[in-house]
Design a protein around this motif. Structure first.
Motif, short mmCIF file in Angstrom:
data_model
loop_
_atom_site.label_atom_id
_atom_site.label_comp_id
_atom_site.label_asym_id
_atom_site.label_seq_id
_atom_site.Cartn_x
_atom_site.Cartn_y
_atom_site.Cartn_z
N ASP A 1 -7.16 1.58 9.32
CA ASP A 1 -6.88 2.75 8.64
C ASP A 1 -5.75 3.19 8.36
O ASP A 1 -5.44 3.71 7.21
CB ASP A 1 -7.89 3.65 9.33
N LEU A 2 -4.84 2.91 9.21
CA LEU A 2 -3.49 3.44 9.01
C LEU A 2 -2.77 2.60 7.89
O LEU A 2 -1.91 2.96 7.16
CB LEU A 2 -2.67 3.39 10.33
N SER A 3 -3.04 1.19 8.10
CA SER A 3 -2.47 0.28 7.11
C SER A 3 -2.70 0.60 5.69
O SER A 3 -2.22 0.57 4.91
CB SER A 3 -2.92 -1.26 7.56
N GLN A 4 -4.22 0.97 5.61
CA GLN A 4 -4.60 1.18 4.34
C GLN A 4 -3.96 2.66 3.69
O GLN A 4 -3.56 2.41 2.62
CB GLN A 4 -6.18 1.50 4.22
N GLN A 5 -3.74 3.48 4.53
CA GLN A 5 -3.07 4.74 4.25
C GLN A 5 -1.48 4.60 3.64
O GLN A 5 -1.13 5.04 2.54
CB GLN A 5 -3.18 5.90 5.24
N SER A 6 -0.99 3.55 4.03
CA SER A 6 0.54 3.26 3.92
C SER A 6 0.49 2.52 2.48
O SER A 6 1.79 2.42 1.99
CB SER A 6 1.02 2.60 5.10
N ARG A 7 -0.61 1.77 2.07
CA ARG A 7 -0.41 0.86 0.98
C ARG A 7 -1.28 1.40 -0.09
O ARG A 7 -1.23 1.00 -1.38
CB ARG A 7 -1.18 -0.52 1.48
N LYS A 8 -2.27 2.26 0.13
CA LYS A 8 -3.23 2.44 -0.65
C LYS A 8 -3.04 3.63 -1.79
O LYS A 8 -3.53 4.82 -1.44
CB LYS A 8 -4.57 2.72 -0.07
N MET B 1 14.39 2.11 -0.37
CA MET B 1 14.73 1.65 -1.74
C MET B 1 14.80 3.05 -2.66
O MET B 1 14.19 3.93 -2.45
CB MET B 1 13.61 0.89 -2.03
N PRO B 2 15.51 2.88 -3.58
CA PRO B 2 15.72 3.77 -4.64
C PRO B 2 14.44 4.41 -5.29
O PRO B 2 13.60 3.52 -5.63
CB PRO B 2 16.55 3.22 -5.67
N GLU B 3 14.02 5.55 -5.05
CA GLU B 3 13.01 6.31 -5.60
C GLU B 3 11.69 5.95 -4.94
O GLU B 3 10.66 5.83 -5.42
CB GLU B 3 12.74 6.21 -7.11
N ALA B 4 11.88 5.53 -3.61
CA ALA B 4 10.66 4.83 -3.02
C ALA B 4 9.63 6.24 -2.77
O ALA B 4 10.27 7.15 -2.55
CB ALA B 4 10.96 4.26 -1.44
N PRO B 5 8.40 6.19 -2.54
CA PRO B 5 7.51 7.18 -2.55
C PRO B 5 7.29 7.64 -1.15
O PRO B 5 7.54 6.57 -0.37
CB PRO B 5 6.23 6.73 -3.27
N LYS B 6 7.13 8.79 -0.73
CA LYS B 6 6.82 9.37 0.53
C LYS B 6 5.20 9.41 0.73
O LYS B 6 4.68 9.78 -0.28
CB LYS B 6 7.36 10.59 1.01
N VAL B 7 4.56 8.79 1.69
CA VAL B 7 3.28 8.73 1.88
C VAL B 7 2.59 9.81 2.85
O VAL B 7 3.17 9.83 3.75
CB VAL B 7 2.98 7.47 2.20
N ILE C 1 7.47 7.04 5.21
CA ILE C 1 8.21 5.92 4.30
C ILE C 1 7.74 4.83 4.91
O ILE C 1 8.26 4.46 5.88
CB ILE C 1 9.61 6.26 4.00
N PRO C 2 6.78 4.11 4.38
CA PRO C 2 6.28 2.69 5.03
C PRO C 2 7.50 1.86 5.16
O PRO C 2 8.21 1.76 4.41
CB PRO C 2 5.15 2.49 4.15
N GLN C 3 7.24 0.75 6.26
CA GLN C 3 8.56 -0.18 6.31
C GLN C 3 8.55 -1.04 5.00
O GLN C 3 9.73 -1.57 4.61
CB GLN C 3 8.29 -1.06 7.42
N HIS C 4 7.45 -1.39 4.16
CA HIS C 4 7.62 -2.09 2.80
C HIS C 4 8.49 -1.40 1.84
O HIS C 4 8.70 -2.00 0.82
CB HIS C 4 6.26 -2.71 2.27
N TYR C 5 8.69 -0.10 1.89
CA TYR C 5 9.43 0.40 1.17
C TYR C 5 11.04 0.86 1.60
O TYR C 5 11.84 1.62 1.03
CB TYR C 5 9.01 1.78 0.90
N SER D 1 8.87 -1.98 -10.25
CA SER D 1 9.95 -3.16 -10.84
C SER D 1 10.86 -3.16 -9.55
O SER D 1 11.32 -4.46 -9.32
CB SER D 1 10.49 -2.62 -12.05
N GLU D 2 11.45 -2.26 -9.11
CA GLU D 2 12.34 -2.42 -8.12
C GLU D 2 11.99 -3.01 -6.67
O GLU D 2 12.57 -3.84 -6.26
CB GLU D 2 13.02 -0.87 -7.79
#
Length: 352
Positions: free
Chosen positions: A298-305, A14-20, A29-33, A314-315
């Motif tokens: 723990d991995l799930s939290q790291q990718s979302r928190k 996604m445009p300007e998605a963050p790297k975690v 880059i988690p799958q939800h981005y 917004s995007e």
């Protein structure tokens, strides 16, 4: 400077998605981005990284633009009539087609393959349970039984499953004498009677060419029965999870029906567990029960928190909403649409 993170076929950031930043020091880059537009080529690439059992061959194909996966099982036709002239040779037996949406995340496609293998294996497992009644051997748990016919048959009977001839022990399920106080005068007689009834039932059942025998039976104070059953494989037995297996069942009563259903439930559970342990993607056994659930959390939290920048938030929301809209099926006028309308009104649902 953060290195470029490689993507798989069919994936786009996604445009300007963050790297975690993960705890191991690597960025992701988690799958939800990501957004997805999978093709037959990308689905085939995913399948190439999946390993399970060479006897379960996963195909990918396309039909009128729709991508689907299909599992072929190397095995015998369970309903083939054997003869000395035409031995029952192994062949590739195909299951149902599983549609793959182009917008599905890569992880969900992997899970679709996982589920397709599980259900293909369960299909075979249900056909391996054989019950002999009235000098005839049947597979009552197989998935080919005519359901419309069954519905008509049981409706005509008034669904009276207790209308069996009291003299027909086989159809009546070898009901335990323990449940009839008039027939059992001592606790020892009750125990022997229960064992005899269970053994009578097990003599009628084979599973994957294996024989079953009673190992132990106990009744709990709450009335439930704990039944331990040993599996004795033969040279024709093939299922690895049945090797030296003992089945531990809990029954509400001792009858042909309840014991058979409990056995089938356990056979399916063990089959599912076998797939859980051996299915892998790029060597990782995601569903193996030995993987620590706390580490997964723990991995799930790291990718979302983490905080999202306002412009990306917004995007992100807009993209998710667009994907959700693609999953709403078209509704045409008719009896089914009217049935759905009643449900929507009942729960006061809002269609997006």
């Amino acid at each position: 400077m953060v290195k470029e993170i490689p993507l798989r076929l069919g994936e786009k950031v996604m445009p300007e998605a963050p790297k975690v930043l993960l705890s191991n020091g690597n960025y992701c880059i988690p799958q939800h981005y990501l957004t997805y537009h999978h093709t037959l080529q990308s689905v085939e690439a995913i399948i190439c990284d999946i390993e399970y059992d060479p006897r379960y061959v996963v195909f990918a194909a396309q039909d009128l633009g729709d991508i689907y996966i299909q599992v072929g099982v190397v095995g015998h036709d369970n309903y083939h009539k054997k003869s000395s002239q035409k031995p029952n040779q192994e062949k590739l037996l195909f299951g149902r087609k599983w549609r793959v949406e182009k917008e599905l995340p890569t992880s969900e496609i992997i899970q679709s393959v996982f589920l397709a293998i599980k259900k293909s294996r369960e299909h075979e497992v249900r056909e391996l349970f054989k019950l002999t009644l009235n000098h005839s051997t049947t597979t009552p748990f197989n998935t080919h039984i005519d359901l419309p016919l069954m519905a008509e048959f049981y409706d005509s009977k008034g669904n009276d499953n207790k209308s069996y001839d009291s003299k027909d022990n086989e159809r009546k399920g070898y009901e335990s004498k323990v449940n009839n106080n008039q027939e059992c005068t001592t606790e020892h007689e009750a125990e022997i009677s229960t064992q005899e009834n269970i053994n009578n039932i097990l003599e009628k059942i084979t599973y994957d060419h294996s024989h079953l025998s009673l190992d132990d039976v106990q009744q709990r104070p709450n009335g439930l029965w704990l039944v331990d059953i040993k599996v004795h494989q033969t040279e024709r037995s093939t299922l690895s999870e049945m090797t030296d297996a003992t089945l531990y069942l809990m029954l509400e009563e001792i009858s042909l029906n309840t014991l058979s259903r409990a056995l089938m439930q356990e056979f399916v559970r063990l089959s599912d567990l076998q797939v859980d342990k051996h299915f892998s993607y790029k060597g990782f056994h995601r569903f193996d029960p030995t993987i620590d659930i706390a580490e997964i959390a723990d991995l799930s939290q790291q990718s979302r928190k983490h905080e999202l920048a306002a412009h990306f938030a917004s995007e992100f929301s807009k993209t998710n909403q667009q994907v959700d809209l693609t999953r709403i099926p078209p509704v045409k006028a008719g009896a089914l649409a009217q049935k759905h309308k009643q449900i929507i009104e009942q729960f006061q649902l809002q269609m997006q």
